[in-house]
Write an enzyme that holds these catalytic residues in place. Structure first.
Site, mmCIF file in Angstrom:
data_model
loop_
_atom_site.group_PDB
_atom_site.id
_atom_site.type_symbol
_atom_site.label_atom_id
_atom_site.label_comp_id
_atom_site.label_asym_id
_atom_site.label_seq_id
_atom_site.Cartn_x
_atom_site.Cartn_y
_atom_site.Cartn_z
ATOM 1 N N ILE A 84 71.233 10.982 49.330
ATOM 2 C CA ILE A 84 72.074 10.957 50.479
ATOM 3 C C ILE A 84 71.626 11.956 51.461
ATOM 4 C CG2 ILE A 84 73.978 12.156 49.979
ATOM 5 C CD1 ILE A 84 75.938 10.006 51.589
ATOM 6 N N LYS A 85 70.977 13.124 50.725
ATOM 7 C CA LYS A 85 70.979 14.261 51.280
ATOM 8 C C LYS A 85 69.434 14.450 52.107
ATOM 9 C CE LYS A 85 73.245 17.420 50.931
ATOM 10 N NZ LYS A 85 74.660 17.851 51.573
#
Ligand code: PMP
Length: 308
Positions: free
Chosen positions: A44-45
């Site tokens: 997700i980063k």
């Protein structure tokens, strides 16, 4: 030669727009996992990393040939290492020594320089990974530190992309979101967007049981990577959070191992989210639609969680 089938003009355009998949657990509500590990950097980063880098380019804080320096327990660093490699920046990442071998090897594979620092309860400890990143940034000409804990772009990335995707993919019918809390960019951004659409949607965070936020007077190191609120800053917007589940290492590890055997090979924050949802089962009904954020894959933790 022209190819008429669509393709991404750059790998960076493949960040976001991750799918939802239904999980088959023996509880009443519909559970939909948002498969963030399908982002090109594997987590997700990628989303906040891209927002922070592109804002810095726009502001002139990051110039061609510059260096990106960040303190990251892994995924934020990996995302920056990938983006830096694509865009031609040098990347230096400091990590605490609880970071898995696979994540460090991944950072190095992208060409980033990695400093492994002792895990410490004190963020100001000069040997700790936060202080080390600041020191390196100060010493390196042309260095830019995204500083995810204090960078509004971290929240904005999720407010602008992840939140709207969840809303649209569930046609606004979701009732709950469960997700891990680290820098809190995800929970604050998703929470703010979804509460604006429908304040009744419940936003439930998962924090490490011994993080600084959970135990301000007696925080302790923990082994669960990805979650744990140790820096309390503006990226944490408590007004959009309905509940926080405290996660013990043993529960995070056990659930992560268990669901791999059910076919979901995900990281510790995703295992923690599943554990939290199962613990909440009595409070959920058959009409509920629960979104679980699967922030990264279990492949990043083979030596730490699975093959031990
Ligand atoms: N899960 C994983 C695997 C992560 O790497 C992170 C980031 N530390 C999170 C959850 C939490 O995301 P955020 O930093 O936005 O709170």
């Amino acid at each position: 030669m022209t190819i008429t089938t669509p393709y991404y003009p750059t790998l960076l355009k493949r960040i976001g727009n991750t799918p939802l998949a239904r999980l088959e657990f023996d509880i009443k509500p519909t559970i939909l996992a948002k498969l963030e590990y399908l982002n090109p950097g594997g987590s997700i980063k990628d989303r906040p990393a891209l927002f922070m880098v592109e804002q810095a380019e726009h502001d002139g804080r990051l110039k061609p040939g510059g260096t990106i320096v960040e303190a990251s327990s892994g995924n934020q660093g990996i995302a920056l290492a990938m983006i830096g490699a694509i865009k031609g920046y040098q990347v230096i990442i400091t990590v605490p020594d609880r970071t898995s071998f696979e994540k460090i090897a991944t950072l190095q594979a992208y060409g980033a320089k990695v400093y492994v620092c002792p895990d410490t309860d004190d963020l100001e400890d000069p040997d700790g990974y936060h202080a080390k990143a600041k020191e390196i940034c100060k010493k390196t000409p042309g260095a830019f530190m995204p500083n995810q804990y204090y960078n509004v772009q971290n929240v904005k990335a999720h407010y602008t992309t992840t939140g709207p995707e969840i809303w649209e993919q569930t046609q606004g019918k979701l009732t709950h979101v469960f997700l891990g809390m680290g820098s809190c960019g995800t929970i604050s951004g998703i929470g703010r967007y979804l509460k604006e659409q429908n304040p009744a949607i419940k936003i439930i965070g998962v924090d490490a049981a011994t993080s600084k936020r959970s135990c301000p007077d007696n925080p302790k190191a923990y082994k669960t990577e990805g979650i744990g609120v140790d820096v309390i800053s503006d990226t944490l917007d408590m007004s959009v959070i309905d509940d926080i589940v405290l996660m013990k290492d043993e529960d995070a590890f056990a659930t992560t191992r268990k669901i791999a055997k059910q076919g979901y090979l995900v990281g510790l924050s995703s295992g923690s989210v599943v554990h939290a949802i199962l613990g909440y089962a009595d409070k959920l009904s058959a009409d509920d639609i629960v979104v679980a954020i699967f922030a990264d894959s279990g492949r990043a933790y083979l030596s730490k969680v699975f093959n031990v």
